[in-house]
Design an enzyme around this catalytic site. Structure first.
Site, PDB file in Angstrom:
ATOM      1  N   GLY A   9      26.884   6.787  14.649  1.00  0.00           N
ATOM      2  CA  GLY A   9      27.173   6.220  15.956  1.00  0.00           C
ATOM      3  C   GLY A   9      26.182   6.662  17.007  1.00  0.00           C
ATOM      4  O   GLY A   9      25.128   6.064  17.205  1.00  0.00           O
ATOM      5  N   LYS A  60      33.607  -3.903  16.759  1.00  0.00           N
ATOM      6  CA  LYS A  60      34.885  -3.201  16.866  1.00  0.00           C
ATOM      7  C   LYS A  60      35.901  -3.992  17.685  1.00  0.00           C
ATOM      8  O   LYS A  60      35.542  -4.654  18.657  1.00  0.00           O
ATOM      9  CB  LYS A  60      34.682  -1.831  17.529  1.00  0.00           C
ATOM     10  CG  LYS A  60      33.822  -0.854  16.744  1.00  0.00           C
ATOM     11  CD  LYS A  60      33.692   0.475  17.501  1.00  0.00           C
ATOM     12  CE  LYS A  60      32.744   1.433  16.790  1.00  0.00           C
ATOM     13  NZ  LYS A  60      33.295   1.907  15.507  1.00  0.00           N
TER      14      LYS A  60
END
EC number: 4.3.3.6
Length: 295
Positions: free
Chosen positions: A236, A82
């Site tokens: 996640g 990310k």
């Protein structure tokens, strides 16, 4: 000599290869190996899973490159990482390391509240979150090769991912029957590039895969999102915040693949311990809602 950038066709083709699979967040090489052995099609390397980012507060930045490298060295499946929304340098560093995908993510604290990255300017493919067709089309217009629902990360609550998947799909369906002479006005209303919307109308679908993300905590959640039309699932906090991460990881992969085999999903669920503790999204303030980041 002009710089080299990956073509949309190549980038989207790479993302298509993950279709039907599960992509798991990992914070170290050990977790990455567990994910790979469980059948994940890719892993997302980061320092903290979304629930820990939410609990810690403060500024969440891109993962330490050392962790990303350790994960890349540990597994043979694709590795994602990310970067903050609009953070050119974080993205360029990840690209230089050779990650397989970059997620311009609302889970991290945005670096730019006005502009997202021009993803077509990079060789590496990007994945981005969306809540509706306007956000989806804007990210595609910028060069995203893969989309995912924003959901509400780190909550273990599937309701927002469901809302976002249904919203995108319903707006795509509306667009496909819209007269051509109304598309420009619709594009203006939702702030989306006309060319992207015209392509979606002509083909009857988004030009990129759209995965489910943000709140997937059980095999049933994963199967639900596949039934609603997701091309795959991001998990996640749900796996490594559960009682038995290895079993949970395998169960979510199985449920994603066999999402209409309710007997199998029931058996998988029976063998698992407790899922991660969930949060009521309605109790989060506007500032606490990660899905509100970006535009």
């Amino acid at each position: 000599m002009s710089k080299q950038v990956g073509s949309d066709r190549v980038k989207r083709g790479m993302a298509e290869m993950q279709k039907g699979g599960v992509i798991m967040d990992v914070v170290n090489a050990e977790q990455a190996k567990i994910a790979e052995e469980a059948g994940a099609v890719a892993v997302m390397a980061l320092e903290r899973v979304p629930s820990d980012i939410r609990a810690a507060g403060g500024v969440a930045r891109a993962c330490n490159p050392k962790i990303v490298q350790e994960v890349m060295d540990a597994v043979s499946i694709p590795v994602m990482a990310k970067c903050r929304i609009g953070h050119i340098t974080e993205a360029r560093v990840l690209e230089s390391m050779g990650v397989d995908y970059i997620d311009e993510s609302e889970v991290l604290t945005p670096a730019d509240e006005e502009y997202h990255l021009l993803k077509s300017d990079y060789t590496v493919p990007f994945v981005c979150g969306c809540r509706n067709l306007g956000e989806a089309a804007r990210r595609i217009g910028e060069g995203a090769a893969m989309l995912r629902t924003k959901g509400e990360p780190g909550t273990g609550n599937i309701v927002e991912a469901v809302r976002h998947m249904r919203q995108v799909n319903s707006e795509v369906a509306k667009l496909t029957v819209m007269p051509d002479d109304e598309i420009m006005t619709f594009a203006k209303e939702i702030g989306a590039p006309y060319e992207v919307l015209k392509s979606i109308k002509d083909n009857g679908r988004l030009p990129v895969v759209n995965f489910a993300a943000g709140g997937v905590a059980t095999p049933q959640d994963a199967a639900l999102m596949m039934q609603l039309g997701a091309d795959g699932v991001f998990v996640g906090s749900g796996i490594f915040k559960s009682e038995d991460p290895e079993k949970f990881a395998k169960a979510i992969v199985q449920a994603t693949t066999h999402y209409t085999d309710y007997e199998l999903i029931g058996k998988l669920a029976q063998e698992l311990g407790e899922a991660m503790r969930g949060l009521d999204v309605n109790q989060l303030s506007l500032e606490e809602r990660m899905q509100e980041r970006g535009w």
